[in-house]
Design an enzyme around this catalytic site. Structure first.
Site, PDB file in Angstrom:
ATOM      1  N   ASP A 114       1.125  -5.417   8.433  1.00 53.45           N
ATOM      2  CA  ASP A 114      -0.033  -4.536   8.286  1.00 53.45           C
ATOM      3  C   ASP A 114      -1.247  -5.431   8.005  1.00 53.45           C
ATOM      4  OD1 ASP A 114      -2.047  -2.844   7.386  1.00 53.45           O
ATOM      5  OD2 ASP A 114      -0.627  -1.413   6.500  1.00 53.45           O
TER       6      ASP A 114
ATOM      7  N   PHE B  92       0.862  -1.194   0.000  1.00 50.24           N
ATOM      8  CA  PHE B  92       0.000   0.000   0.000  1.00 50.24           C
ATOM      9  C   PHE B  92       0.898   1.244   0.000  1.00 50.24           C
ATOM     10  CE2 PHE B  92      -2.887   3.064   2.094  1.00 50.24           C
ATOM     11  CZ  PHE B  92      -3.984   2.914   1.257  1.00 50.24           C
TER      12      PHE B  92
ATOM     13  N   ARG C  47     -12.159  -3.599  -8.325  1.00 45.25           N
ATOM     14  CA  ARG C  47     -11.895  -4.331  -7.088  1.00 45.25           C
ATOM     15  C   ARG C  47     -13.200  -4.547  -6.331  1.00 45.25           C
ATOM     16  NH1 ARG C  47      -8.275  -2.039  -2.156  1.00 45.25           N
ATOM     17  NH2 ARG C  47     -10.128  -0.751  -2.026  1.00 45.25           N
TER      18      ARG C  47
ATOM     19  N   TYR D  76     -11.564   1.116   9.877  1.00 45.37           N
ATOM     20  CA  TYR D  76     -12.750   1.470   9.077  1.00 45.37           C
ATOM     21  C   TYR D  76     -13.049   0.503   7.942  1.00 45.37           C
ATOM     22  CZ  TYR D  76      -8.966   3.725   6.406  1.00 45.37           C
ATOM     23  OH  TYR D  76      -7.811   3.968   5.745  1.00 45.37           O
ATOM     24  N   LYS D  77     -12.230  -0.544   7.789  1.00 42.26           N
ATOM     25  CA  LYS D  77     -12.496  -1.510   6.716  1.00 42.26           C
ATOM     26  C   LYS D  77     -13.411  -2.605   7.270  1.00 42.26           C
ATOM     27  CE  LYS D  77      -8.449  -0.037   4.233  1.00 42.26           C
ATOM     28  NZ  LYS D  77      -6.985  -0.086   4.178  1.00 42.26           N
TER      29      LYS D  77
HETATM   30  C1  LIG Z   1      -6.254   1.147   4.086  1.00 35.51           C
HETATM   31  C2  LIG Z   1      -4.812   0.902   4.349  1.00 35.51           C
HETATM   32  C3  LIG Z   1      -4.063   1.792   5.123  1.00 35.51           C
HETATM   33  C4  LIG Z   1      -4.725   3.043   5.633  1.00 35.51           C
HETATM   34  O1  LIG Z   1      -3.889   3.848   6.336  1.00 35.51           O
HETATM   35  P1  LIG Z   1      -4.472   5.125   7.112  1.00 35.51           P
HETATM   36  O2  LIG Z   1      -3.244   5.781   7.577  1.00 35.51           O
HETATM   37  O3  LIG Z   1      -5.291   4.583   8.257  1.00 35.51           O
HETATM   38  O4  LIG Z   1      -5.270   5.915   6.155  1.00 35.51           O
HETATM   39  C5  LIG Z   1      -2.744   1.487   5.384  1.00 35.51           C
HETATM   40  N1  LIG Z   1      -2.171   0.360   4.901  1.00 35.51           N
HETATM   41  C6  LIG Z   1      -2.872  -0.503   4.130  1.00 35.51           C
HETATM   42  C7  LIG Z   1      -2.220  -1.743   3.629  1.00 35.51           C
HETATM   43  C8  LIG Z   1      -4.200  -0.242   3.817  1.00 35.51           C
HETATM   44  O5  LIG Z   1      -4.882  -1.080   3.041  1.00 35.51           O
END
Ligand SMILES: *Cc1c(COP(=O)(O)O)cnc(C)c1O
Length: 412
Positions: A197, A125, A371, A222-223
């Site tokens: 992560d 990410f 997706r 939030y996911k």
């Molecule tokens: C959604 C996501 C994030 C989100 O990070 P925020 O700092 O909370 O916005 C981070 N890493 C991954 C792999 C994600 O999918």
């Protein structure tokens, strides 16, 4: 060939079907984006009202004690701990995933005084990788070297100069699931600390952080955890590392005794040291209530249903003569992925917009990915056949060619 009555039978034997009623869902919508922003649990909606109207509105500052606002980060951390295989005292809710990564990367690097390489994968990410760059900028390229490899090369890229391995368990684009146990073991054999992560795995796959001897982990509220837009994230530090814990964002909430108002910082010697400033009470309360949905849920059943839903989608797409141009990018074996599928198509953006317009909410990831996330609690098997019917109709009649589906919004 999968027939409609088979899908209906699957629906009747779903042990999680009862949980759908704990969500407030929009009518005439199939929501395949719970991997990006989870649906609204009714309990979360009620708590939002109560925390604003009563706790804040009436009880005001008394609420820090009366409604235990001050304990929310620890209390929520423990609720999440159950979902990620962590014994008590190692998980805390705070800040965003990105900020938590910064803290944990700093701690891990400091513990590896002789090593400076952080290894990760190219298609991690982007924010995770940006945080690495930020750390390198801050500490200098003598102290931080970033090495990125392909997912297939992680094992061969590890060596004895690597300080930290930072991986995301489920790839945000492809949904590919990495082998946490094996990679953590390999890293430890070479003296490498590991940060996982869990953004796309917490709340949908069984995770054994303690069982895999993971050092550090972060994840998203939030996911799949359904904590609402911008919900605070979480962080995990294995107990054996608490003695080395000295994170750089030394705010008062991470102090051993914040309300002594001492001029000097004395870090808490436990997981609360990861706290920085005052917790966002409204968002945390909402996440706290949302997590109650998981109270009576077996995580293996969640995974099985996520696989059932995504396999149904994948098979129906494969069966449709109008969907041949959609190229599956995710691993075809459900055991090798999280709860999502990604398809490549040059017109993925317009297809996604047309889908949303016809009541099937998916998302687009640049440059050419459609997706779809299969959140097992709010979704039914019959929603999956509905969504493939809509997709087929859009492709067969080329509805995606309509000009309104070509304009891009700021958030995709
Ligand atoms: C959604 C996501 C994030 C989100 O990070 P925020 O700092 O909370 O916005 C981070 N890493 C991954 C792999 C994600 O999918």
């Amino acid at each position: 060939m999968i027939e409609q009555d088979q899908i209906e039978a699957q629906e009747r034997s779903d042990p999680l079907a009862r949980k759908r009623h704990e969500f407030d869902l929009p009518a005439n919508t199939v929501y395949l984006d719970g991997n990006s922003l989870g649906c609204l649990p009714i309990a979360a909606r009620e708590r939002a009202r109560e925390v604003v109207e009563t706790q804040w509105g009436r009880d005001l500052i008394k609420s820090w004690n009366k409604h235990n606002w001050i304990d929310l980060p620890v209390q929520i951390g423990e609720k999440i701990a159950r979902l990620i295989g962590a014994a008590p005292g190692q998980t805390i809710c705070c800040d965003s995933t990105s900020v938590n990564l910064f803290k944990l990367l700093s701690v891990a690097l400091k513990m590896q005084s002789e090593r400076c390489i952080i290894l990760s994968v190219q298609d991690n990410f982007p924010s995770d990788l940006y945080m690495l760059e930020g750390l390198r900028h801050q500490l200098g390229s003598d102290a931080v070297q970033i090495k990125l490899c392909a997912e297939e090369e992680i094992e061969s890229a590890m060596h004895e100069k690597v300080a930290v391995l930072m991986l995301t368990q489920v790839n945000f684009r492809t949904g590919r699931l990495l082998d946490m146990q094996r990679l953590t073991e390999r890293a430890h054999a070479l003296g490498i600390l590991v940060i996982w992560d869990l953004a796309h795995s917490a709340g949908v796959l069984p995770i054994e952080l303690d069982g895999c001897h993971v050092d550090f982990a972060v994840g998203c509220g939030y996911k799949y955890l359904n904590g609402g837009p911008g919900a605070p994230a979480f962080a995990y530090v294995a107990k054996r590392h608490h003695q080395h814990l000295h994170q750089p964002l030394s705010g008062w909430m991470g102090h051993a005794a914040p309300f002594e108002f001492d001029a000097q910082y004395a870090p808490a010697k436990n997981i609360t040291q990861l706290l920085v400033g005052t917790p966002p009470v409204i968002s945390m309360s909402v996440l706290d209530a949302a997590l109650e949905v998981y109270r009576d849920v077996d995580i293996k059943q969640l995974r099985d249903k996520a696989y059932g839903l995504s396999e149904l989608f994948r098979t129906l797409v494969e069966q449709s003569p109008y969907l041949r141009d959609l190229q599956l990018l995710s691993p075809p074996q459900p055991q090798q992925r999280g709860a999502q599928l990604a398809y490549r198509h040059p017109e993925a953006y317009a297809i996604c917009q047309a889908l949303i317009d016809h009541g099937v909410v998916a998302d687009f990831r640049a440059p050419d990915l459609l997706r779809l996330g299969f959140s097992p609690l709010p979704l039914r098997y019959i929603d999956i056949s509905t969504s493939v019917t809509v997709l087929t109709e859009i492709m067969r009649n080329e509805r995606w060619r309509e000009p309104q589906y070509a304009t891009r919004s700021k958030v995709t």
